[in-house]
Enzyme design. Structure first.
Site, short mmCIF file in Angstrom:
data_model
loop_
_atom_site.label_atom_id
_atom_site.label_comp_id
_atom_site.label_asym_id
_atom_site.label_seq_id
_atom_site.Cartn_x
_atom_site.Cartn_y
_atom_site.Cartn_z
N GLU A 35 -3.54 8.63 6.54
CA GLU A 35 -4.50 7.70 5.96
C GLU A 35 -3.79 6.35 5.37
O GLU A 35 -2.74 6.10 5.27
CB GLU A 35 -5.43 8.55 4.94
N ASP A 94 -4.03 3.84 -5.31
CA ASP A 94 -4.31 3.30 -3.57
C ASP A 94 -4.03 1.69 -3.97
O ASP A 94 -4.87 0.99 -3.49
CB ASP A 94 -5.82 3.61 -3.28
#
Length: 554
Positions: free
Chosen positions: A210, A36
């Site tokens: 997301e 991420d």
């Protein structure tokens, strides 16, 4: 234009051109469990990057680079136990998807503390810290917040949320939403705004949009997000709008990055690419950092989700990642300022820690925040002293475990220790750990009053002894774990003697991301570990050094 102006223009243009050299870099730029990624640039060429850390502590590692290639960790954003509490959470809980941004002299990180507080924001004047305590944002009910600072000074928080009216049309139906935010009062303003419903093409039932980010480029607002879930169907999609509040229209050729369409049997695959963040370098070229995985077999990998870098090119006003290739590449060319020292970035490297510093290196990490100081670098100079405590790696607390990431598919981790177990339940050694129910351990202990080295495999409630060997001494014993893609071997050596194998051909899939079953987001860690298996103890283990060596071949 007269001759004088032409000459002046050419001279000024020549002075303004950046001098650079052509270089190459290797992917992943951050090998091992660094998922991420989020990146921001400050000034001409100072880049800062953060990653998810879940229940490892310190949390949110922060890296700095001058060229997007050579990265040095400068700290953690969450390095004080009072900033957060992970007790009771599995290793894949905790800190999800941080975003780092810089504005008007202040660094901001937004993030989600899953199952332990929700979305929060922290700030710092220096990215190395200290960072503020988390300020929670209860109005953001779900995950992956990202700040956007508009040209007029307005600030927005964009994030992942549920389907409109919380009525999903299909499994994985999510949305992207946004609030205006006051960064001085740390509170939302106005009403929540729905930006994207479902994903790029809702008629195709896209799942799990997301990790959103908003950028303003040449007067146009771009919204980019991951889609398809964080595993092999992962992708990156892009939308754009003339207004920050939308409507946002999807790129007709989405996704702008994915590897899900490629043959899974291809050689040395990179999979699961997505959760990207864009940055423009000092030469005006665009890049994306994103997570990816390097499986050794059928989506099994122990290195976790890693940080990759690839070029971005623009087509009719749309950014596309890695457009010149179908597969994400292990090596790309890049321009590097000639004022920066040129040094080849090796894919394989060695790390040696003699524990002779005043503090642990940033690479070391714990399972959840420490509640008390159970280790020392001063008690026995030149050694890392670890207290043998009742907590185990099966517990969702803070055991006596100090670990570092497995960063290569082929690697070795070796340590040398002094340990005199007083009872059979006291053990100290080396662990390869994935989560509370999936780890292997090689360590020193006692059996029938004799010094032994033992090999264990974890179970749902503890550890199962698989093999043991007698030792002539418990001093100066070296322990080693070898990783060879889908296999581990576990070895020991007494004094300066040769290594002997205690366990060979051990299934690495047991501690891989897919092998644990269910949902897991972390990679495997080599850890120095000591435990008294639930019983009181005053014994200590003394680790002389730790060595890590990677040897991947591409």
């Amino acid at each position: 234009m007269n001759k004088f102006l032409i000459i002046t223009f050419l001279l000024l243009g020549g002075c303004m051109q950046e001098k650079y050299t052509e270089a190459h870099f290797n992917n992943p730029i951050l090998p091992g469990f660094y998922p991420d990624p989020s990146i921001c640039k400050v000034g001409n060429n100072d880049y800062y990057l953060v990653n998810s850390s879940f229940c490892y502590f310190p949390g949110i590692p922060i890296f700095h680079s001058k060229d997007l290639v050579k990265w040095q960790q400068i700290g953690h954003a969450l390095d004080r136990p009072e900033q957060l509490d992970f007790d009771g959470l599995g290793m894949s809980g905790g800190v999800f998807a941080p975003t780092i941004r810089y504005n008007a002299g202040t660094f901001y990180i937004t993030c989600t503390l899953v199952n332990a507080g929700g979305n929060f924001i922290i700030t710092a004047k220096d990215p190395a810290g200290p960072w503020s305590d988390p300020i929670f944002i209860p109005e953001l009910e779900h995950i992956d917040p990202s700040p956007f600072f508009d040209d007029d000074g307005t600030v927005y928080l964009v994030y992942n949320s549920v389907a409109p009216d919380n009525k999903p049309l299909y499994s994985g139906h999510r949305s992207i939403r946004m609030w205006e935010y006051d960064v001085k009062k740390f509170q939302v303003i106005g009403e929540e705004i729905l930006l994207v419903d479902g994903g790029s093409k809702i008629e195709e039932k896209p799942e799990w949009i997301e990790g959103p980010h908003i950028y303003k480029i040449n007067g146009i607002y771009y919204l980019s997000a991951g889609e398809g879930g964080t595993y092999e169907n992962h992708s990156q999609v892009v939308f754009r709008s003339d207004h920050v509040k939308g409507p946002y229209l999807p790129y007709e050729n989405n996704p702008v990055l994915t590897q899900r369409h490629l043959n899974p049997a291809r050689e040395n695959p990179i999979t699961s690419t997505g959760h990207a963040d864009f940055v423009q370098d000092e030469f005006g070229e665009w890049w994306a950092v994103f997570l990816g995985c390097r499986p050794y077999e059928h989506d099994y990998y122990n290195t976790g989700r890693e940080t990759f870098l690839a070029p971005v090119k623009w087509f009719n006003g749309w950014p596309v990642i890695n457009p010149d290739f179908d597969e994400v590449q292990y090596t790309y060319p890049i321009k590097v300022s000639s004022g920066i020292e040129q040094k080849e970035i090796e894919r394989n490297f060695k790390r040696w820690d003699n524990f002779d510093s005043a503090k642990l290196d940033f690479a070391w990490t714990f399972q959840r925040p420490l509640k008390n100081q159970w280790y020392s670098l001063e008690e026995k100079p030149g050694f890392l002293t670890i207290a043998v405590r009742p907590e185990t790696c099966n517990d969702m607390t803070n055991p006596s475990f100090i670990g570092r990431r497995q960063q290569h598919l082929r690697c070795t981790a070796t340590t040398k220790l002094l340990f005199d177990a007083q009872t059979e339940n006291e053990k100290a050694g080396l662990c390869i750990f994935q989560n509370e129910n999936h780890y292997y351990f090689i360590g020193l202990s006692k059996s029938a009053g004799k010094n032994v080295v033992q090999f264990y495999q974890s179970t749902a409630s503890g550890m199962e002894l698989k093999n043991e060997a007698m030792l002539t001494s418990n001093k100066n014993v070296r322990l080693r774990i070898n990783a060879e893609r889908e296999f581990y071997s576990f070895q020991y050596a007494e004094s300066d003697g040769d290594f002997k194998t205690l366990a060979d051909g051990i299934d690495a899939r047991f501690v891989s991301t897919k092998g644990v079953g269910g949902v897991t987001f972390v990679g495997s860690f080599f850890g120095m570990y000591a435990t008294s298996m639930g019983k009181p103890s005053s014994t200590k283990a003394y680790f002389d050094w730790f060595a890590y060596e990677g040897n991947d071949q591409y």
